[in-house]
Design an enzyme around this catalytic site. Structure first.
Site, PDB file in Angstrom:
ATOM      1  N   ASN A  67       0.833  -1.188   0.189  1.00 34.97           N
ATOM      2  CA  ASN A  67      -0.044   0.162   0.121  1.00 34.97           C
ATOM      3  C   ASN A  67       0.853   1.260  -0.109  1.00 34.97           C
ATOM      4  O   ASN A  67       1.189   1.444   0.938  1.00 34.97           O
ATOM      5  CB  ASN A  67      -1.002  -0.242   1.250  1.00 34.97           C
ATOM      6  CG  ASN A  67      -1.732   1.278   1.224  1.00 34.97           C
ATOM      7  OD1 ASN A  67      -1.856   2.076   0.150  1.00 34.97           O
ATOM      8  ND2 ASN A  67      -2.442   1.235   2.282  1.00 34.97           N
ATOM      9  N   TRP A  68       1.027   1.718  -1.164  1.00 33.23           N
ATOM     10  CA  TRP A  68       1.795   2.841  -1.322  1.00 33.23           C
ATOM     11  C   TRP A  68       1.402   4.164  -0.735  1.00 33.23           C
ATOM     12  O   TRP A  68       2.209   5.327  -0.704  1.00 33.23           O
ATOM     13  CB  TRP A  68       2.800   2.970  -3.011  1.00 33.23           C
ATOM     14  CG  TRP A  68       3.410   1.830  -3.185  1.00 33.23           C
ATOM     15  CD1 TRP A  68       4.196   1.050  -2.261  1.00 33.23           C
ATOM     16  CD2 TRP A  68       3.996   1.697  -4.512  1.00 33.23           C
ATOM     17  NE1 TRP A  68       5.029   0.246  -2.956  1.00 33.23           N
ATOM     18  CE2 TRP A  68       4.890   0.585  -4.285  1.00 33.23           C
ATOM     19  CE3 TRP A  68       3.854   2.054  -5.702  1.00 33.23           C
ATOM     20  CZ2 TRP A  68       5.356   0.119  -5.177  1.00 33.23           C
ATOM     21  CZ3 TRP A  68       4.583   1.543  -6.708  1.00 33.23           C
ATOM     22  CH2 TRP A  68       5.350   0.461  -6.658  1.00 33.23           C
ATOM     23  N   LYS A  69       0.231   4.214  -0.455  1.00 33.85           N
ATOM     24  CA  LYS A  69      -0.248   5.390   0.150  1.00 33.85           C
ATOM     25  C   LYS A  69      -0.142   6.656  -0.750  1.00 33.85           C
ATOM     26  O   LYS A  69      -0.368   6.597  -1.919  1.00 33.85           O
ATOM     27  CB  LYS A  69       0.106   5.684   1.377  1.00 33.85           C
ATOM     28  CG  LYS A  69      -0.136   4.410   2.625  1.00 33.85           C
ATOM     29  CD  LYS A  69       0.030   4.809   3.924  1.00 33.85           C
ATOM     30  CE  LYS A  69      -0.487   3.173   4.597  1.00 33.85           C
ATOM     31  NZ  LYS A  69      -0.453   3.366   6.216  1.00 33.85           N
ATOM     32  N   HIS A  92     -10.041   1.711   3.953  1.00 34.53           N
ATOM     33  CA  HIS A  92      -8.715   1.937   4.601  1.00 34.53           C
ATOM     34  C   HIS A  92      -9.014   2.632   5.713  1.00 34.53           C
ATOM     35  O   HIS A  92      -9.910   3.754   5.639  1.00 34.53           O
ATOM     36  CB  HIS A  92      -7.607   2.260   3.639  1.00 34.53           C
ATOM     37  CG  HIS A  92      -6.410   2.136   4.477  1.00 34.53           C
ATOM     38  ND1 HIS A  92      -5.894   3.131   5.364  1.00 34.53           N
ATOM     39  CD2 HIS A  92      -5.322   1.089   4.553  1.00 34.53           C
ATOM     40  CE1 HIS A  92      -4.707   2.740   5.802  1.00 34.53           C
ATOM     41  NE2 HIS A  92      -4.276   1.457   5.124  1.00 34.53           N
ATOM     42  N   GLU A 134      -7.291   4.951   6.890  1.00 36.95           N
ATOM     43  CA  GLU A 134      -7.113   6.511   6.770  1.00 36.95           C
ATOM     44  C   GLU A 134      -8.272   7.207   6.046  1.00 36.95           C
ATOM     45  O   GLU A 134      -8.525   8.410   6.269  1.00 36.95           O
ATOM     46  CB  GLU A 134      -5.826   6.767   6.019  1.00 36.95           C
ATOM     47  CG  GLU A 134      -4.567   6.270   7.063  1.00 36.95           C
ATOM     48  CD  GLU A 134      -3.359   5.775   6.237  1.00 36.95           C
ATOM     49  OE1 GLU A 134      -3.104   5.766   5.241  1.00 36.95           O
ATOM     50  OE2 GLU A 134      -2.437   5.111   7.061  1.00 36.95           O
ATOM     51  N   GLU A 156      -7.009  -4.638   9.832  1.00 33.43           N
ATOM     52  CA  GLU A 156      -5.859  -3.420  10.152  1.00 33.43           C
ATOM     53  C   GLU A 156      -6.271  -2.862  11.614  1.00 33.43           C
ATOM     54  O   GLU A 156      -7.163  -1.787  11.427  1.00 33.43           O
ATOM     55  CB  GLU A 156      -5.884  -2.647   9.101  1.00 33.43           C
ATOM     56  CG  GLU A 156      -5.300  -3.112   7.836  1.00 33.43           C
ATOM     57  CD  GLU A 156      -4.706  -2.083   6.998  1.00 33.43           C
ATOM     58  OE1 GLU A 156      -3.529  -2.416   6.570  1.00 33.43           O
ATOM     59  OE2 GLU A 156      -5.195  -1.074   6.708  1.00 33.43           O
ATOM     60  N   GLY A 207       1.089   2.412  10.869  1.00 32.25           N
ATOM     61  CA  GLY A 207       2.164   3.387  10.852  1.00 32.25           C
ATOM     62  C   GLY A 207       2.737   3.657  12.100  1.00 32.25           C
ATOM     63  O   GLY A 207       3.380   4.737  12.288  1.00 32.25           O
ATOM     64  N   SER A 236       2.067  -2.314  10.554  1.00 33.39           N
ATOM     65  CA  SER A 236       3.593  -2.351  11.228  1.00 33.39           C
ATOM     66  C   SER A 236       4.124  -3.677  10.582  1.00 33.39           C
ATOM     67  O   SER A 236       4.875  -4.083  11.683  1.00 33.39           O
ATOM     68  CB  SER A 236       3.618  -1.690  12.369  1.00 33.39           C
ATOM     69  OG  SER A 236       3.255  -0.543  12.571  1.00 33.39           O
ATOM     70  N   GLY A 292       2.272  -1.042   4.452  1.00 31.34           N
ATOM     71  CA  GLY A 292       2.677   0.378   4.101  1.00 31.34           C
ATOM     72  C   GLY A 292       3.986   0.534   4.035  1.00 31.34           C
ATOM     73  O   GLY A 292       4.715   0.448   3.029  1.00 31.34           O
ATOM     74  N   GLY A 293       4.520   1.200   5.322  1.00 32.21           N
ATOM     75  CA  GLY A 293       5.937   1.590   5.295  1.00 32.21           C
ATOM     76  C   GLY A 293       6.985   0.633   4.670  1.00 32.21           C
ATOM     77  O   GLY A 293       7.947   0.968   3.764  1.00 32.21           O
TER      78      GLY A 293
HETATM   79  P1  PGA Z   1       2.033   0.122   7.755  1.00 30.18           P
HETATM   80  O1  PGA Z   1       0.667   0.611   6.866  1.00 30.18           O
HETATM   81  O2  PGA Z   1       2.473  -1.078   7.409  1.00 30.18           O
HETATM   82  O3  PGA Z   1       2.695   1.306   7.595  1.00 30.18           O
HETATM   83  O4  PGA Z   1       1.616   0.186   9.257  1.00 30.18           O
HETATM   84  C1  PGA Z   1      -0.200  -0.310   6.820  1.00 30.18           C
HETATM   85  C2  PGA Z   1      -1.591  -0.007   5.887  1.00 30.18           C
HETATM   86  O5  PGA Z   1      -2.006   1.248   6.424  1.00 30.18           O
HETATM   87  O6  PGA Z   1      -2.163  -0.361   5.005  1.00 30.18           O
END
Ligand code: PGA
Length: 249
Positions: A10-12, A95, A97, A166, A172, A208, A229-230
């Site tokens: 997930n490159w956000k 998601h 966010e 999630e 994050g 994470s 994500g990260g």
């Molecule tokens: P993260 O993000 O791995 O940076 O915690 C996961 C996500 O939001 O899909």
């Protein structure tokens, strides 16, 4: 291998189109025939055409959100035909966010997911509790409520739906849910969904995930992958996830 396993990047809101295409190509460079892990990439809308040009059939790509109408006065949105026209095959929906920062609620998310599935995109539908809900002992009740939306979709499109668990407090933040917490949430999700279709539902964990913790997570019986994500923003860390996940399946 005993279960299918997906790593969804997930490159956000990261990367220009050329940076996105170059990382996507780098992902293609470490794929191995023997590794059964499926890689998917979810990119910002502006980078989807660049991924379409770099397309590797072994790494499906898709959007991070999608509208349910084909076109219209919906400033800032993108439609399923737009995503499909450049080769996108799936979308994220719900998601955390989107839920927390942009106030997208269950009604809207249901419409987004339904529109995407009806028009031919797969959907990774995200659910998860906040810290307050977890501490209040409400995790299972919250998941059940969020999944109400998904049950009819799963009945209608059993092969096109993936659920991502999630926990909002783990995204994050560097705080990862414990293996017991993950396994118990995944098992609860599968129990709720089992009543609606015989088809096994892939349930991914997100929050994470990194090379240091993927092996324990991948080995949990009800975990079918990770939404990352990260650790998906660099070739080295995503490659490490790909190799370590395979080693523990
Ligand atoms: P993260 O993000 O791995 O940076 O915690 C996961 C996500 O939001 O899909």
């Amino acid at each position: 291998m005993t279960k299918p396993f997906f790593l969804v990047a997930n490159w956000k809101m990261h990367f220009t189109p050329s940076e996105a295409a170059s990382l996507y190509r780098e992902f293609g460079s470490f794929l191995s025939e023997e590794n059964p892990v499926h890689l998917w990439v979810s990119a910002p809308a502006i980078s989807l055409p660049a991924l379409g040009e770099a397309a590797n059939p072994k790494i499906p790509f898709g959007s991070q959100n999608v509208h349910f109408e084909d076109s219209g006065a919906f400033t800032g949105e993108i439609s399923v035909p737009m995503v499909k026209s450049v080769g996108g095959t799936f979308t994220l929906v719900g998601h955390s966010e989107r839920r927390t920062l942009f106030h997208e609620e269950d009604d809207l998310l249901t419409k987004r997911a339904l529109g995407a599935l009806h028009k031919g995109l797969k959907v990774v539908f995200c659910v998860g509790e906040t810290l307050e809900e977890r501490e209040g002992g409400k995790t299972e009740a919250v998941l059940k409520e969020q999944l109400q939306t998904v049950i009819p979709l799963f009945q209608e499109f059993p092969n096109a739906l993936v659920v991502a668990y999630e926990p909002v407090w783990a995204i994050g933040t560097g705080k990862v849910a414990s293996e017991e917490e993950i396994q118990s949430a995944h098992s609860a999700i599968k129990t709720v969904m089992k009543s609606s279709s015989e088809t096994p539902l892939p349930v991914l964990y997100g929050g994470s995930v990194k090379p240091e913790n993927i092996q324990g997570i991948a080995a949990l019986p009800d975990v079918n992958g990770a939404l990352v994500g990260g650790a998906s923003l660099k070739k080295e860390s995503f490659q490490a996830l790909y190799e370590k996940a395979a080693a523990s399946l």
